[in-house]
Design a protein around this motif. Structure first.
Motif, PDB file in Angstrom:
ATOM      1  N   TRP A 101     -22.921   8.589 -29.441  1.00 23.11           N
ATOM      2  CA  TRP A 101     -24.222   9.239 -29.624  1.00 23.11           C
ATOM      3  C   TRP A 101     -24.154  10.427 -30.582  1.00 23.11           C
ATOM      4  CZ3 TRP A 101     -25.569  14.264 -28.029  1.00 23.11           C
ATOM      5  CH2 TRP A 101     -24.561  14.953 -27.344  1.00 23.11           C
ATOM      6  N   ALA A 102     -23.076  11.227 -30.553  1.00 24.38           N
ATOM      7  CA  ALA A 102     -22.993  12.404 -31.419  1.00 24.38           C
ATOM      8  C   ALA A 102     -22.905  12.004 -32.887  1.00 24.38           C
ATOM      9  CB  ALA A 102     -21.796  13.257 -31.029  1.00 24.38           C
ATOM     10  N   LEU A 103     -22.176  10.928 -33.178  1.00 24.57           N
ATOM     11  CA  LEU A 103     -22.102  10.469 -34.564  1.00 24.57           C
ATOM     12  C   LEU A 103     -23.436   9.875 -34.999  1.00 24.57           C
ATOM     13  CD1 LEU A 103     -20.442  10.070 -37.101  1.00 24.57           C
ATOM     14  CD2 LEU A 103     -19.673   7.877 -36.196  1.00 24.57           C
ATOM     15  N   ARG A 104     -24.119   9.176 -34.106  1.00 24.39           N
ATOM     16  CA  ARG A 104     -25.442   8.637 -34.436  1.00 24.39           C
ATOM     17  C   ARG A 104     -26.414   9.768 -34.780  1.00 24.39           C
ATOM     18  NH1 ARG A 104     -30.411   6.642 -32.427  1.00 24.39           N
ATOM     19  NH2 ARG A 104     -30.834   4.516 -33.135  1.00 24.39           N
ATOM     20  N   LYS A 105     -26.385  10.845 -33.980  1.00 19.99           N
ATOM     21  CA  LYS A 105     -27.255  11.992 -34.246  1.00 19.99           C
ATOM     22  C   LYS A 105     -26.921  12.619 -35.594  1.00 19.99           C
ATOM     23  CE  LYS A 105     -28.173  14.957 -31.004  1.00 19.99           C
ATOM     24  NZ  LYS A 105     -28.014  15.909 -29.872  1.00 19.99           N
ATOM     25  N   TRP A 106     -25.641  12.688 -35.911  1.00 22.41           N
ATOM     26  CA  TRP A 106     -25.217  13.299 -37.173  1.00 22.41           C
ATOM     27  C   TRP A 106     -25.666  12.450 -38.353  1.00 22.41           C
ATOM     28  CZ3 TRP A 106     -21.350  12.859 -41.149  1.00 22.41           C
ATOM     29  CH2 TRP A 106     -21.087  14.062 -41.811  1.00 22.41           C
ATOM     30  N   LEU A 107     -25.544  11.128 -38.220  1.00 24.75           N
ATOM     31  CA  LEU A 107     -26.028  10.228 -39.261  1.00 24.75           C
ATOM     32  C   LEU A 107     -27.532  10.403 -39.496  1.00 24.75           C
ATOM     33  CD1 LEU A 107     -24.150   6.924 -38.357  1.00 24.75           C
ATOM     34  CD2 LEU A 107     -23.877   8.222 -40.474  1.00 24.75           C
ATOM     35  N   LEU A 108     -28.282  10.494 -38.399  1.00 25.00           N
ATOM     36  CA  LEU A 108     -29.725  10.679 -38.521  1.00 25.00           C
ATOM     37  C   LEU A 108     -30.046  12.008 -39.203  1.00 25.00           C
ATOM     38  CD1 LEU A 108     -30.800   9.327 -35.019  1.00 25.00           C
ATOM     39  CD2 LEU A 108     -31.440   8.336 -37.237  1.00 25.00           C
ATOM     40  N   ASP A 109     -29.264  13.038 -38.897  1.00 25.87           N
ATOM     41  CA  ASP A 109     -29.479  14.340 -39.534  1.00 25.87           C
ATOM     42  C   ASP A 109     -29.174  14.273 -41.027  1.00 25.87           C
ATOM     43  OD1 ASP A 109     -29.946  17.347 -39.067  1.00 25.87           O
ATOM     44  OD2 ASP A 109     -28.036  17.320 -40.150  1.00 25.87           O
ATOM     45  N   LEU A 110     -28.082  13.599 -41.391  1.00 24.74           N
ATOM     46  CA  LEU A 110     -27.752  13.436 -42.807  1.00 24.74           C
ATOM     47  C   LEU A 110     -28.878  12.714 -43.541  1.00 24.74           C
ATOM     48  CD1 LEU A 110     -23.984  12.365 -42.833  1.00 24.74           C
ATOM     49  CD2 LEU A 110     -24.922  14.588 -43.431  1.00 24.74           C
ATOM     50  N   ALA A 111     -29.403  11.652 -42.920  1.00 24.28           N
ATOM     51  CA  ALA A 111     -30.478  10.888 -43.550  1.00 24.28           C
ATOM     52  C   ALA A 111     -31.750  11.722 -43.677  1.00 24.28           C
ATOM     53  CB  ALA A 111     -30.742   9.618 -42.742  1.00 24.28           C
ATOM     54  N   GLU A 112     -32.048  12.493 -42.646  1.00 24.71           N
ATOM     55  CA  GLU A 112     -33.254  13.328 -42.665  1.00 24.71           C
ATOM     56  C   GLU A 112     -33.211  14.339 -43.804  1.00 24.71           C
ATOM     57  OE1 GLU A 112     -35.503  16.582 -39.770  1.00 24.71           O
ATOM     58  OE2 GLU A 112     -34.100  15.142 -38.898  1.00 24.71           O
ATOM     59  N   GLY A 114     -31.638  13.888 -46.624  1.00 23.48           N
ATOM     60  CA  GLY A 114     -31.471  13.228 -47.906  1.00 23.48           C
ATOM     61  C   GLY A 114     -30.041  13.063 -48.378  1.00 23.48           C
ATOM     62  N   ARG A 115     -29.067  13.286 -47.510  1.00 21.17           N
ATOM     63  CA  ARG A 115     -27.660  13.173 -47.907  1.00 21.17           C
ATOM     64  C   ARG A 115     -27.228  11.712 -48.025  1.00 21.17           C
ATOM     65  NH1 ARG A 115     -24.419  17.349 -46.305  1.00 21.17           N
ATOM     66  NH2 ARG A 115     -22.725  16.169 -47.300  1.00 21.17           N
ATOM     67  N   ILE A 116     -27.774  10.866 -47.154  1.00 21.84           N
ATOM     68  CA  ILE A 116     -27.477   9.439 -47.189  1.00 21.84           C
ATOM     69  C   ILE A 116     -28.769   8.669 -46.963  1.00 21.84           C
ATOM     70  CG2 ILE A 116     -25.095   9.666 -46.349  1.00 21.84           C
ATOM     71  CD1 ILE A 116     -26.149   8.711 -43.575  1.00 21.84           C
ATOM     72  N   GLN A 117     -28.759   7.377 -47.316  1.00 19.98           N
ATOM     73  CA  GLN A 117     -29.763   6.437 -46.836  1.00 19.98           C
ATOM     74  C   GLN A 117     -29.160   5.749 -45.614  1.00 19.98           C
ATOM     75  OE1 GLN A 117     -31.622   3.950 -49.998  1.00 19.98           O
ATOM     76  NE2 GLN A 117     -30.173   5.002 -51.345  1.00 19.98           N
TER      77      GLN A 117
END
Length: 376
Positions: A101-112, A114-117
């Motif tokens: 879950w913590a990595l999923r949250k971090w991925l969502l934050d990166l996407a929000e 604009g760091r990643i799609q």
């Protein structure tokens, strides 16, 4: 040496002069002396990117995974984020719905920001994954199998082949399977990741992470840079403890697998339990895929869903005596957790679910504990 098990037990088996130590020493030095001409005769410059404390543990893991190189990190999360930080801004990542879950949250934050799609796929749905990879150019496919906390199974060979077809690198979080049960690099993955805090160390006394790569690729070189410049390194004592933990890895994992399978089979018939989620059960949707890519067991992790919902799940967790109510997994002692409340807002975990990390205690003791906790 004759087998990976023997290599692991001996921690490579290196015995150094002058004392002929059976156990390797702890290398605490943070910096290393230059020769008069400015060279480094010892081959080391600074511990942040080249501590000799890592040599044995990284080499044991490299051989266990059948990879070209391995790197230790300060935590599993540090290892995972180093991979993602090695990407170019705007690169597309395809990740599973069920994952740590913590990595999923971090991925969502990166996407929000604009760091990643970012796009998600259902862990076991290869057709859905194919569609996601075909939808847009993708740099990285992330796989977690079995996936925390519902233990879905992704067919690594099929998923990695699709990623390769679409020009994406494949990274597999194999924390739960461990190299004892599965070697993702041999199935086509490019990089395998572990929260070494869990099974690799196995004694609830080290926080660590690790990566192993199939080849020394440009992405891998960027990951090395991220570890060095980001500073997410492991301390020498923690590296030494990790090596010590890995010396019993095969015995611990096999014992946990045997216990988990027995618990899963017996709990499946319990009147208070609506569902047991464990890849070793024929009733599990991922059983066939797990049997094809895991050897010698299906892991020590399982989850149970209670017929009477969240209140009953919390009550059972409160009543255990042998299981410890604690976060984490993969250690010698058995742990239980009401996972949804730990993950908090935004959790995809069912509220009636209890996650069990099955340790190496006698299975009869663990079953007796769960039965008394489940009793009305």
């Amino acid at each position: 040496m004759s087998s990976l098990e023997t290599l692991t037990v001996h921690g490579l088996g290196r015995v150094a002069d002058p004392y002929r130590d059976i156990v390797p020493p702890i290398h605490l030095a943070s910096t290393f002396e230059r020769a008069a001409d400015g060279s480094y005769p010892g081959g080391r410059v600074y511990a942040r990117d080249g501590s000799p404390a890592y040599i044995e543990a990284e080499e044991v893991l490299r051989r266990l995974e059948g990879g070209a190189q391995a790197l230790l990190f300060a935590s599993g999360h540090a290892a995972a984020t180093a991979v993602l930080q090695a990407l170019e801004p705007g690169d597309r990542v395809v990740a599973p719905h069920s994952m740590y879950w913590a990595l999923r949250k971090w991925l969502l934050d990166l996407a929000e920001h604009g760091r990643i799609q970012l796009a998600f796929y259902d862990n076991a749905d290869i057709d859905g994954l194919r569609a996601q990879l075909a939808a847009a150019p993708t740099r990285l496919l992330w796989i977690e199998t079995p996936a925390n906390p519902t233990w879905e199974v992704t067919d690594i060979r099929a998923a990695a082949a699709l990623a390769r077809e679409h020009g994406a690198a494949t990274v597999v979080d194999s924390t739960v399977a461990t190299p004892v049960l599965c070697q993702p690099l041999a199935l086509g993955a490019d990089i395998v990741m572990h929260s070494a805090t869990k099974y690799l160390n196995g004694h609830s006394d080290v926080v660590a992470g690790a990566l192993a790569t199939r080849e020394d690729s440009p992405l891998w070189q960027r990951i090395r840079v991220m570890r060095n410049l980001g500073g997410g390194i492991l301390g020498p004592f923690e590296a030494w403890l990790l090596l010590r933990g890995m010396r019993t890895l095969h015995l611990r994992v096999r014992a946990a697998c045997a216990n988990a399978l027995r618990l899963a089979a017996e709990l499946e018939a319990h009147p208070a339990i609506a569902q047991v989620l464990y890849p070793g059960l024929p009733s599990h949707p991922g059983h066939v895929a797990a049997a094809a890519q895991m050897r010698g067991g299906f892991g020590g992790m399982l989850s149970i869903r209670l017929k009477d919902g969240e209140a009953k799940a919390r009550d059972v967790a409160a009543r255990v005596r042998v299981f410890k109510r604690a976060t984490s997994l993969g250690s010698v002692e058995s742990l239980i957790e009401h996972r949804a409340s730990v993950e908090g807002e935004g959790s995809r975990c069912p509220p009636d679910l209890l996650r069990l990390s099955v340790g190496i205690e006698p299975a009869d003791d663990l079953l007796a504990d769960l039965r008394q906790a489940l009793a009305d």
